[in-house]
Design an enzyme around this catalytic site. Structure first.
Site, short mmCIF file in Angstrom:
data_model
loop_
_atom_site.label_atom_id
_atom_site.label_comp_id
_atom_site.label_asym_id
_atom_site.label_seq_id
_atom_site.Cartn_x
_atom_site.Cartn_y
_atom_site.Cartn_z
N GLU A 44 -7.52 13.07 -7.56
CA GLU A 44 -7.83 14.44 -7.16
C GLU A 44 -8.42 15.24 -8.32
O GLU A 44 -8.41 14.79 -9.48
CB GLU A 44 -6.56 15.11 -6.61
CG GLU A 44 -6.04 14.38 -5.38
CD GLU A 44 -4.83 15.02 -4.74
OE1 GLU A 44 -4.22 15.94 -5.33
OE2 GLU A 44 -4.49 14.60 -3.61
N CYS A 53 -10.72 9.37 -2.35
CA CYS A 53 -9.63 8.62 -1.73
C CYS A 53 -9.47 7.25 -2.40
O CYS A 53 -10.41 6.71 -2.99
CB CYS A 53 -9.90 8.42 -0.25
SG CYS A 53 -9.87 9.92 0.74
N GLU A 55 -9.30 4.35 -0.97
CA GLU A 55 -10.17 3.33 -0.39
C GLU A 55 -11.54 3.34 -1.06
O GLU A 55 -12.09 2.31 -1.41
CB GLU A 55 -10.36 3.59 1.12
CG GLU A 55 -9.08 3.52 1.93
CD GLU A 55 -8.36 4.87 2.03
OE1 GLU A 55 -8.39 5.65 1.05
OE2 GLU A 55 -7.76 5.13 3.08
N CYS A 90 -9.25 8.11 6.19
CA CYS A 90 -9.95 9.31 6.66
C CYS A 90 -11.34 8.94 7.17
O CYS A 90 -11.85 7.82 6.95
CB CYS A 90 -10.03 10.35 5.55
SG CYS A 90 -11.34 10.04 4.34
N1 THU Z 1 -6.26 10.17 0.86
C1 THU Z 1 -6.63 8.89 0.55
O1 THU Z 1 -6.65 8.50 -0.61
N2 THU Z 1 -6.99 8.09 1.57
C2 THU Z 1 -6.99 8.43 2.88
O2 THU Z 1 -7.49 7.69 3.72
C3 THU Z 1 -6.38 9.70 3.30
C4 THU Z 1 -6.24 10.71 2.20
C5 THU Z 1 -5.89 11.07 -0.23
C6 THU Z 1 -6.87 12.15 -0.49
C7 THU Z 1 -6.02 13.20 -1.15
O3 THU Z 1 -5.93 12.90 -2.52
C8 THU Z 1 -4.65 12.99 -0.52
O4 THU Z 1 -4.67 11.70 0.06
C9 THU Z 1 -4.28 14.01 0.55
O5 THU Z 1 -5.29 14.12 1.49
#
Ligand code: THU
Length: 136
Positions: A44, A53, A55, A90
């Site tokens: 983040e 993310c 992935e 996501c």
């Molecule tokens: N996040 C992921 O890393 N992968 C996903 O598929 C869903 C969300 C992360 C993004 C962010 O850092 C945190 O989870 C909350 O959304």
């Protein structure tokens, strides 16, 4: 590689999450056809749009190393200090996978809180894909 070994690698990667804003930690383990695994965590940023993310971290690592042929990705997630929860990718990550992976063959492995795996094809998670065929 079996789903439990990928689960273990995704859980290990998740420990590296940089998530001071959401406090939600995600780990991913991406397997290539040759059997190599690239892992990733969410990273983040204080400028929230700069977050990436787990992935996509794994994909970007692999692609930048020259990999293009992927068979499956395992994903685990949950709030810091709490049990893992079922964590689906996501929409941006699904679209990112669609750029590189077959909708019928590429597997996305998601896990129940007790670690039970569930395998989905990418096409199940993102039907009616918009891909290079639409643009080129
Ligand atoms: N996040 C992921 O890393 N992968 C996903 O598929 C869903 C969300 C992360 C993004 C962010 O850092 C945190 O989870 C909350 O959304």
């Amino acid at each position: 590689m079996d789903y439990q070994e990928l689960y273990r690698l995704a859980c290990e990667a998740r420990l590296q999450a940089h998530n001071p804003y959401s406090h939600f930690a995600v780990g991913a383990a991406l397997e290539t056809r040759s059997g190599k695994v690239y892992v990733g965590c969410n990273v983040e940023n204080a400028s929230y749009g700069g977050c990436i993310c787990a992935e996509r971290t794994a994909f970007v690592k692999a692609i930048s190393e020259g990999e293009r042929d992927f068979v499956r990705i395992a994903i685990v997630g949950g709030k810091n200090g709490e049990p893992l929860q079922f964590c689906a990718p996501c929409g941006i990550c699904r679209q990112f996978m669609a750029e590189f992976c077959s909708p019928s063959d590429f597997e996305v492995i998601l896990y129940d809180p007790d670690g039970t795996p569930h395998a989905y094809t990418l096409g199940e998670l993102i039907p009616l894909q918009f891909t290079e065929k639409d643009v080129l």
